[in-house]
Design an enzyme around this catalytic site. Structure first.
Site, short mmCIF file in Angstrom:
data_model
loop_
_atom_site.label_atom_id
_atom_site.label_comp_id
_atom_site.label_asym_id
_atom_site.label_seq_id
_atom_site.Cartn_x
_atom_site.Cartn_y
_atom_site.Cartn_z
N LYS A 160 120.96 33.87 95.06
CA LYS A 160 121.24 34.93 96.04
C LYS A 160 120.06 35.92 96.03
O LYS A 160 120.11 36.96 95.38
CB LYS A 160 122.57 35.61 95.71
CG LYS A 160 123.16 36.35 96.90
CD LYS A 160 124.61 36.68 96.67
CE LYS A 160 125.13 37.68 97.66
NZ LYS A 160 125.13 37.24 99.05
N1 PMP Z 1 126.56 32.02 102.00
C1 PMP Z 1 125.74 33.08 102.15
C2 PMP Z 1 124.40 32.89 102.74
C3 PMP Z 1 126.18 34.35 101.73
O1 PMP Z 1 125.36 35.41 101.87
C4 PMP Z 1 127.46 34.50 101.19
C5 PMP Z 1 127.95 35.86 100.75
N2 PMP Z 1 127.59 36.13 99.42
C6 PMP Z 1 128.27 33.37 101.06
C7 PMP Z 1 127.79 32.14 101.48
C8 PMP Z 1 129.64 33.47 100.45
O2 PMP Z 1 129.53 33.65 99.08
P1 PMP Z 1 130.63 34.43 98.26
O3 PMP Z 1 131.92 33.78 98.57
O4 PMP Z 1 130.27 34.26 96.83
O5 PMP Z 1 130.58 35.84 98.71
#
Ligand code: PMP
Length: 308
Positions: A160
């Site tokens: 991330k």
């Molecule tokens: N894909 C992307 C590109 C994101 O930014 C997010 C948000 N964090 C997600 C998927 C979903 O991830 P999560 O469920 O851990 O928030």
């Protein structure tokens, strides 16, 4: 005193809770190398413990933060417990008593890249949740982006990192320019990948399908949570497999899932309406159940809630 940062007066920076207006760094910082997390804390709505704030799935989020740091060559100089305490202190300092979004940010220090800045900002948000409220049932016209999702041999989407969101921003800008509410990426093979900030789930003939991690997606905590509860608690069949673009068009329901947007149903993709009912019955059922978990209303999965 500045309250510019989404109304949050305080944040935690490099060991201390400080005024957000004083959380300043040099303009020469290597900002392109940063990573972050997106975590939420929800107000408990259980009859016995109404009003407490609980962080949802702290552990997988902090573990992903650590993995993102490792992939990008950084070491976080705090333990998980110290980061949790930093988060609690930030929320308490701001006297938040509604739902809170927490976004730990880490990046190398200018001049001494082996050292990092660690900042924990937090602010409040309006939830979408699974109640049949306006946010949940609002029309969402989506498109398949002409931009492909970053490939993991170029910029790993599993980390991330802020750099990945340049790709998301291009897709979002294109979508908005064309009058859409958002976009879904295909990966570099041409299969469905993810949204600009959320994962994709498609419902067809009562079965939920979501792309695998190899389809250039972030290893989403919400996706992992839903895969478990949809199969085990709701007894709805789930499948992790590649989805072709036309299969998405032919779905009865499509929704996005992620910490930010929680569960967001989509009305159409490339102006092809999805299914007969909006939001669809399976999406509604999953969203309602998920909302109850987040708000501590179900006895099950209280282990996913960490008190502030
Ligand atoms: N894909 C992307 C590109 C994101 O930014 C997010 C948000 N964090 C997600 C998927 C979903 O991830 P999560 O469920 O851990 O928030």
């Amino acid at each position: 005193m500045s309250t510019a940062f989404h109304g949050a007066e305080f944040c935690w920076m490099n060991g201390d809770v400080i005024e957000t207006g004083k959380a300043l760094v040099s303009a020469m910082e290597p900002i392109h190398l940063g990573i972050f997390e997106g975590i939420k804390a929800y107000v408990e709505n259980d009859v016995q413990s109404r009003g407490n704030l609980n962080i949802f799935r702290w552990r997988p989020h902090v573990e992903r933060l650590r993995r993102s740091a490792a992939v990008c060559g950084m070491r976080i100089p705090y333990t998980n417990e110290e980061l949790l305490e930093a988060t609690r202190k930030t929320i308490r300092a701001n006297r938040f008593d509604t739902n809170v979004y927490i976004q730990p940010r880490i990046w190398p220090k200018a001049g001494t890249p082996q050292d990092v800045h660690v900042v924990v900002p937090a602010w409040t948000f309006e939830t979408v949740l699974g109640r049949d409220n306006q946010q949940f049932s609002k029309n969402r016209r989506f498109m398949i982006s002409s931009w492909r999702r970053i490939a993991s041999d170029a910029l790993p989407p599993q980390a991330k990192s802020w750099a990945n969101y340049g790709n998301s921003a291009l897709a979002l800008r294109e979508a908005q320019r064309l009058g859409c509410d958002g976009a879904i990426f295909l990966d570099n093979r041409g299969f469905v990948s993810e949204g600009t900030g959320a994962c994709v789930m498609a419902v067809r003939n009562g079965k939920v399908t979501t792309p695998p991690v190899t389809a250039s997606i972030l290893e989403s905590v919400t996706r992992e949570t839903l895969l478990k509860v949809i199969a085990e608690d709701l007894n709805i069949p789930v499948d992790v497999s590649d989805i072709a673009r036309v299969e998405l068009y032919a779905s009865d329901e499509v929704f996005l899932c992620g910490t930010g947007g929680e569960i967001t149903p989509l009305t159409s993709i490339d102006d092809l309406p999805l299914g007969k009912e909006y939001p669809g019955p399976v999406t509604k059922r999953i969203a309602e159940y998920y909302a109850n978990i987040l708000e501590g209303k179900t006895e099950k999965h209280k282990e996913w809630l960490t008190p502030v």
